[in-house]
Enzyme design. Structure first.
Site, PDB file in Angstrom:
ATOM      1  N   ASN A 145       1.061  -0.967  -0.115  1.00  6.94           N
ATOM      2  CA  ASN A 145       0.207  -0.045   0.158  1.00  6.94           C
ATOM      3  C   ASN A 145       0.614   1.019   0.372  1.00  6.94           C
ATOM      4  O   ASN A 145       1.943   1.511  -0.741  1.00  6.94           O
ATOM      5  CB  ASN A 145      -1.057  -0.505   1.189  1.00  6.94           C
ATOM      6  CG  ASN A 145      -1.999  -1.057   0.798  1.00  6.94           C
ATOM      7  OD1 ASN A 145      -2.940   0.175  -0.114  1.00  6.94           O
ATOM      8  ND2 ASN A 145      -3.168  -1.529   1.177  1.00  6.94           N
ATOM      9  N   ASP A 193      -3.091   2.572   5.276  1.00  5.28           N
ATOM     10  CA  ASP A 193      -3.620   1.984   3.434  1.00  5.28           C
ATOM     11  C   ASP A 193      -3.047   2.813   3.034  1.00  5.28           C
ATOM     12  O   ASP A 193      -1.522   2.783   3.562  1.00  5.28           O
ATOM     13  CB  ASP A 193      -4.382   2.513   3.448  1.00  5.28           C
ATOM     14  CG  ASP A 193      -5.451   1.629   2.636  1.00  5.28           C
ATOM     15  OD1 ASP A 193      -4.681   1.419   1.031  1.00  5.28           O
ATOM     16  OD2 ASP A 193      -6.738   1.116   2.167  1.00  5.28           O
TER      17      ASP A 193
END
Length: 282
Positions: A145, A193
């Protein structure tokens, strides 16, 4: 006082991801991975476009000569400024797709991948040079990510989401070394994330299942938590006039009762000062 989140684009993206400011076109680019769509949004006019990518698309970034570079299921694709497509890297791996990506200060693309079943160690992070040559950076990644660089380019931040860490590396030319934890996320706060770095070296991180974005100081201390009306923010990026507004992509996939704004593009107006991005040099 931190601004309240607003809706920039009302949308129903299954898995909105990867907001990126395209300075040359004065627009924000973002993707819906699972719907295989690339979206653009011009804040000054409200104009929006949607382009079908043909397969799952993990990221889309501007190119120096116009057009886009895309991180697709089966490799790295290029669109020219007229929309014509070609493969820069075509290397499909069954059960795996491209995920988040970022362009380094030198104009190279750093692209991550993951398996559809999220099997541990099934993804990677690779550097793609403008000529299409690929250099492996990290193997045995699970969900590759957020990736970003410090203002002086000497540090790189990176997230493999299931580790619950934001890691930092020393940058040595085209290589990164000295991987170490920058910040460790406590259980119950969601999953780190996508990320972006501001002009002061602060690291902003979207928290999947955490309904928030967080800013960490350059020393790794938590500085700010901005709560959001959606459970699954995915990534964030500065854009707009003067790079003062923080745009946040969101997702609705996997939620039995998603918030009405889940899947929309949100914005925190005038929340900080972003860094000028680098377009892909290929």
């Amino acid at each position: 006082m931190t601004p309240r989140p607003e809706v920039a684009v009302r949308a129903f993206a299954e898995l909105g991801e990867g907001p990126t400011w395209d300075a040359a076109a004065e627009r924000l680019i973002w993707v819906d991975i699972l719907s295989a769509r690339v979206h653009t949004y011009h804040p000054s006019t409200g104009r929006r476009t949607v382009m079908a990518a043909g397969q799952h698309v993990g990221a889309a970034k501007p190119r120096a000569g116009g057009g886009l570079v895309t991180v697709l299921r089966d490799g790295i694709g290029l669109y020219d400024d007229r929309g014509a497509f070609s493969w820069l890297v075509h290397a499909p791996v069954p059960g795996r797709r491209g995920n988040d990506a970022a362009v380094a200060p030198d104009g190279a693309l750093w692209a991550g991948s993951m398996r559809y079943d999220e099997a541990e160690g099934g993804g990677n992070l690779a550097r793609i040079a403008p000529d299409g040559s690929v250099t492996g950076v990290l193997d045995s990644v699970t969900v590759s990510n957020g990736t970003g660089w410090s203002p002086d380019g000497r540090l790189m931040y990176y997230i493999d989401t299931p580790t619950r860490r934001i890691d930092v590396f020393d940058v040595d030319g085209e290589r990164v070394t000295g991987r170490r934890p920058f910040a460790v996320v406590e259980p119950g706060s969601g999953w780190p994330d996508g990320l972006t770095v501001d002009a002061e070296g602060g690291v902003w991180v979207a928290f999947w299942d955490g309904a928030a974005v967080r800013r960490y100081r350059p020393d790794g201390r938590l500085d700010r938590v901005v709560e959001l009306p959606v459970r699954r923010p995915t990534a964030c990026a500065f854009g707009g006039p003067g790079l003062r507004d923080l745009y946040i992509s969101t997702a609705r996939t996997g939620l039995e009762a998603p918030h009405p704004l889940s899947g929309s593009l949100l914005v925190l107006p005038d929340v900080g000062q972003g860094l000028s991005g680098t377009p892909f040099a290929g």
